[in-house]
Write an enzyme that holds these catalytic residues in place. Structure first.
Site, PDB file in Angstrom:
ATOM      1  N   ASN A 192       0.876  -1.173   0.000  1.00  0.00           N
ATOM      2  CA  ASN A 192       0.000   0.000   0.000  1.00  0.00           C
ATOM      3  C   ASN A 192       0.914   1.223   0.000  1.00  0.00           C
ATOM      4  OD1 ASN A 192      -1.851   2.008   0.491  1.00  0.00           O
ATOM      5  ND2 ASN A 192      -2.726   1.066   2.319  1.00  0.00           N
ATOM      6  N   ARG A 231      -2.656  -2.106  -3.379  1.00  0.00           N
ATOM      7  CA  ARG A 231      -3.803  -1.223  -3.291  1.00  0.00           C
ATOM      8  C   ARG A 231      -3.669  -0.173  -4.382  1.00  0.00           C
ATOM      9  NH1 ARG A 231      -5.833   2.004   1.921  1.00  0.00           N
ATOM     10  NH2 ARG A 231      -7.822   2.605   1.053  1.00  0.00           N
ATOM     11  N   HIS A 279     -12.686   3.802  -0.756  1.00  0.00           N
ATOM     12  CA  HIS A 279     -12.661   2.968   0.463  1.00  0.00           C
ATOM     13  C   HIS A 279     -13.325   1.613   0.242  1.00  0.00           C
ATOM     14  CE1 HIS A 279     -12.221   6.824   3.081  1.00  0.00           C
ATOM     15  NE2 HIS A 279     -11.062   6.228   2.953  1.00  0.00           N
ATOM     16  N   HIS A 326     -16.753   4.558   7.497  1.00  0.00           N
ATOM     17  CA  HIS A 326     -15.298   4.400   7.573  1.00  0.00           C
ATOM     18  C   HIS A 326     -14.745   5.751   8.021  1.00  0.00           C
ATOM     19  CE1 HIS A 326     -11.283   2.914   6.055  1.00  0.00           C
ATOM     20  NE2 HIS A 326     -11.083   4.214   6.132  1.00  0.00           N
ATOM     21  N   LEU A 327     -14.421   5.850   9.311  1.00  0.00           N
ATOM     22  CA  LEU A 327     -14.012   7.131   9.889  1.00  0.00           C
ATOM     23  C   LEU A 327     -12.550   7.069  10.311  1.00  0.00           C
ATOM     24  CD1 LEU A 327     -17.224   7.702  12.091  1.00  0.00           C
ATOM     25  CD2 LEU A 327     -16.836   8.386   9.709  1.00  0.00           C
ATOM     26  N   ARG A 352      -9.106  17.079   4.579  1.00  0.00           N
ATOM     27  CA  ARG A 352      -9.859  17.318   3.336  1.00  0.00           C
ATOM     28  C   ARG A 352     -11.238  17.894   3.655  1.00  0.00           C
ATOM     29  NH1 ARG A 352      -9.391  11.458   1.086  1.00  0.00           N
ATOM     30  NH2 ARG A 352      -7.585  10.993   2.376  1.00  0.00           N
ATOM     31  N   ASP A 386      -6.239  15.444  13.997  1.00  0.00           N
ATOM     32  CA  ASP A 386      -6.365  14.182  14.733  1.00  0.00           C
ATOM     33  C   ASP A 386      -7.489  14.287  15.758  1.00  0.00           C
ATOM     34  OD1 ASP A 386      -5.932  12.069  16.690  1.00  0.00           O
ATOM     35  OD2 ASP A 386      -4.044  11.728  15.645  1.00  0.00           O
ATOM     36  N   ARG A 425      -8.150  12.564  18.269  1.00  0.00           N
ATOM     37  CA  ARG A 425      -7.690  12.443  19.672  1.00  0.00           C
ATOM     38  C   ARG A 425      -7.285  13.797  20.234  1.00  0.00           C
ATOM     39  NH1 ARG A 425      -4.083   7.433  17.967  1.00  0.00           N
ATOM     40  NH2 ARG A 425      -3.921   8.889  16.262  1.00  0.00           N
ATOM     41  N   GLY A 430     -13.809   5.239  14.199  1.00  0.00           N
ATOM     42  CA  GLY A 430     -14.948   4.334  14.383  1.00  0.00           C
ATOM     43  C   GLY A 430     -14.622   3.133  15.249  1.00  0.00           C
ATOM     44  N   GLU A 431     -13.376   2.655  15.148  1.00  0.00           N
ATOM     45  CA  GLU A 431     -13.003   1.469  15.921  1.00  0.00           C
ATOM     46  C   GLU A 431     -12.581   1.804  17.343  1.00  0.00           C
ATOM     47  OE1 GLU A 431      -9.901  -0.588  13.725  1.00  0.00           O
ATOM     48  OE2 GLU A 431     -11.073  -0.415  11.886  1.00  0.00           O
ATOM     49  N   ASN A 432     -12.027   3.017  17.530  1.00  0.00           N
ATOM     50  CA  ASN A 432     -11.330   3.293  18.799  1.00  0.00           C
ATOM     51  C   ASN A 432     -11.960   4.328  19.712  1.00  0.00           C
ATOM     52  OD1 ASN A 432      -9.041   1.552  18.218  1.00  0.00           O
ATOM     53  ND2 ASN A 432      -8.553   3.034  16.625  1.00  0.00           N
ATOM     54  N   GLU A 467      -8.019  -3.800   5.386  1.00  0.00           N
ATOM     55  CA  GLU A 467      -7.901  -3.682   3.929  1.00  0.00           C
ATOM     56  C   GLU A 467      -6.771  -4.570   3.397  1.00  0.00           C
ATOM     57  OE1 GLU A 467      -7.925   0.343   5.154  1.00  0.00           O
ATOM     58  OE2 GLU A 467      -8.953   0.995   3.345  1.00  0.00           O
TER      59      GLU A 467
HETATM   60  P1  ADP Z   1      -5.814   6.174   7.931  1.00  0.00           P
HETATM   61  O1  ADP Z   1      -5.582   4.696   7.782  1.00  0.00           O
HETATM   62  O2  ADP Z   1      -6.861   6.731   6.999  1.00  0.00           O
HETATM   63  O3  ADP Z   1      -4.576   7.001   8.020  1.00  0.00           O
HETATM   64  P2  ADP Z   1      -6.922   5.479  10.491  1.00  0.00           P
HETATM   65  O4  ADP Z   1      -8.055   4.603  10.102  1.00  0.00           O
HETATM   66  O5  ADP Z   1      -5.731   4.867  11.137  1.00  0.00           O
HETATM   67  O6  ADP Z   1      -6.489   6.432   9.307  1.00  0.00           O
HETATM   68  O7  ADP Z   1      -7.499   6.611  11.451  1.00  0.00           O
HETATM   69  C1  ADP Z   1      -6.656   7.608  11.920  1.00  0.00           C
HETATM   70  C2  ADP Z   1      -7.458   8.543  12.774  1.00  0.00           C
HETATM   71  O8  ADP Z   1      -8.180   7.810  13.769  1.00  0.00           O
HETATM   72  C3  ADP Z   1      -6.533   9.464  13.545  1.00  0.00           C
HETATM   73  O9  ADP Z   1      -6.313  10.632  12.845  1.00  0.00           O
HETATM   74  C4  ADP Z   1      -7.317   9.744  14.794  1.00  0.00           C
HETATM   75  O10 ADP Z   1      -8.026  10.935  14.591  1.00  0.00           O
HETATM   76  C5  ADP Z   1      -8.314   8.624  14.910  1.00  0.00           C
HETATM   77  N1  ADP Z   1      -8.161   7.819  16.123  1.00  0.00           N
HETATM   78  C6  ADP Z   1      -7.374   6.752  16.345  1.00  0.00           C
HETATM   79  N2  ADP Z   1      -7.520   6.296  17.612  1.00  0.00           N
HETATM   80  C7  ADP Z   1      -8.433   7.083  18.196  1.00  0.00           C
HETATM   81  C8  ADP Z   1      -9.020   7.141  19.497  1.00  0.00           C
HETATM   82  N3  ADP Z   1      -8.702   6.266  20.445  1.00  0.00           N
HETATM   83  N4  ADP Z   1      -9.909   8.109  19.735  1.00  0.00           N
HETATM   84  C9  ADP Z   1     -10.241   8.998  18.808  1.00  0.00           C
HETATM   85  N5  ADP Z   1      -9.739   8.997  17.555  1.00  0.00           N
HETATM   86  C10 ADP Z   1      -8.842   8.064  17.262  1.00  0.00           C
END
Ligand code: ADP
Length: 390
Positions: A8, A90, A178, A205-206, A238, A280, A282, A327-329, A376
């Site tokens: 990728n 990819r 995506h 997909h966030l 973006r 970010d 976070r 979305g996952e975290n 992916e």
């Molecule tokens: P990509 O693969 O598109 O670079 P990811 O799917 O890894 O991105 O997502 C990255 C984003 O997820 C980070 O910019 C951050 O904002 C967010 N992120 C990751 N962990 C957390 C968390 N625990 N809480 C909030 N946001 C998070």
């Protein structure tokens, strides 16, 4: 042991994973070459997360993606057992016709190079390692897995913009992206909850790139991304959906050049632009600044609006699925977004949400809500192996 390498490649980084193939696929190695052309650094981990490599290189040694690919190839040959049987890549853009992954040859590569104007920031990076490998090891099977392919089975009516038809013919279409993530999540949902997976689902997909996809019976019906990866939701840097009149204003009244506009829309907008602080989530969650609150409120607002649009495309909604970084975290962000989905029947179970379970809605929720980690790279490995086996 036969292995498949997944690549990728981005503008300054090359991520790769190695999978053993013997009936099923097992992840063996996960690596990343970052800072290509500026401060190259290679970090590789094994299946258990153990460090296998962590090294910096002079710029001259890893000046570009082909050089990075060569170095990664050398590392794998020297340090890694296994017989490489194929490489899966990819590729962001498969154009209007590719509905599935394709084996790469000179003809396909030429075709994919023609889509570069449609994805100028991603396509050249995706194709550079392919070209390098094709020249060095022409006998090695390479497979292109497209981010657009998953959306190609949908009603072509949805792919149009309301501008004169000849633009559609020359490729100005709503492609959607995506797709590898959506395909993986749709497959997981079919395993976790087959009834739900067969229904009307929105997957969000966030990540730093963000989009949402409406799926019926596991197939894409609509999505928030269009011609480029700029449309739909605001993302890390973006802009997401924007009135085209704003672009005309910037060009005509502010005298912006096309390059400046591109930089603004891709790199300086979204959460970063709105907050004036960070891309970010976070950082924004941890910040007390009003700009950070505005950016997150706006992000959640737009996700809510787009959920309504996609639910309309499906004629109702059975499930909502969170995936990728945010979305996952982030239980907090999931909770805030779910409040916008209450009118669709969403009731989050706060314990399940905080614990990060797969099913995070309450038993009395009319809408099933899931948080499903995406993968992916595994999707690419599967496609590559399947194409080889066929
Ligand atoms: P990509 O693969 O598109 O670079 P990811 O799917 O890894 O991105 O997502 C990255 C984003 O997820 C980070 O910019 C951050 O904002 C967010 N992120 C990751 N962990 C957390 C968390 N625990 N809480 C909030 N946001 C998070």
């Amino acid at each position: 042991m036969d292995t498949v390498l997944v690549v990728n490649a981005g503008s300054s980084s090359l991520k790769f994973e190695v999978f053993a193939v013997s009936g099923s696929l097992t992840r063996l190695v996960k690596g990343k070459m970052e800072g290509i052309g500026t401060a190259p650094r290679l970090a590789i981990k094994g299946a258990g997360g153990e460090r296998l490599a962590d090294a910096s290189y002079p710029n001259e040694t890893v000046a570009d993606l082909p050089a990075a690919m060569r170095l990664v190839g050398e590392w794998l040959r020297e340090r890694h057992d296994g017989r490489l049987i194929a490489v899966g890549h990819r590729v962001v853009h498969g154009g209007p016709n590719h509905m599935r992954p394709a084996r790469i040859d000179e003809t396909l590569l030429h075709e994919l190079e023609r889509y570069t104007p449609l994805a100028p920031l991603h396509q050249p990076s995706n194709l550079a390692p392919i070209r390098a490998l094709l020249e060095r090891q022409p006998q090695l099977t390479q497979v292109a897995c497209f981010d657009t392919a998953f959306h190609r089975g949908r009603d072509p009516m949805a792919d149009h913009y309301a501008i004169p038809a000849h633009y559609f013919e020359e490729g100005v279409r709503r492609y959607g992206f995506h797709g590898l993530s959506y395909e993986y999540v749709a497959g997981r949902l079919a395993e976790i909850a087959p009834d739900v997976g067969g229904g009307r689902v929105i997957v969000a997909h966030l990540g730093s790139g963000a989009s949402m996809c409406a799926l019926r019976s596991g197939k894409s019906v609509e999505s928030t991304l269009g011609f480029t990866a700029l449309d739909g939701l605001p993302m890390g840097t973006r802009c997401g959906q924007i009135d085209p009149g704003v672009l005309l204003y910037l060009l005509q009244q502010r005298g912006m050049s096309a390059a400046e506009l591109q930089d603004l829309l891709y790199r300086e907008s979204g959460l970063k632009g709105l907050s004036g602080a960070s891309n970010d989530v976070r950082d924004l969650l941890a910040s007390e600044e009003p700009g950070a609150a505005l950016a997150l409120d706006h992000f959640v607002h737009r996700i809510g609006l787009n959920a309504g649009m996609l639910a309309a495309a499906l004629g109702g909604l059975d499930a909502f699925v969170f995936t990728a970084g945010v979305g996952e975290n982030s239980p907090v962000m999931r909770e805030r977004i779910c409040r916008k989905l209450e009118w669709l029947g969403a009731k989050l179970d706060s314990r399940r949400n905080a614990a990060g379970e797969l099913l995070i809605s309450g038993d009395d929720s009319r809408l099933a809500i899931y948080a499903v980690p995406t993968d992916e790279e595994l999707m690419i490995a599967r496609h590559t192996y399947a194409l080889l086996a066929a």
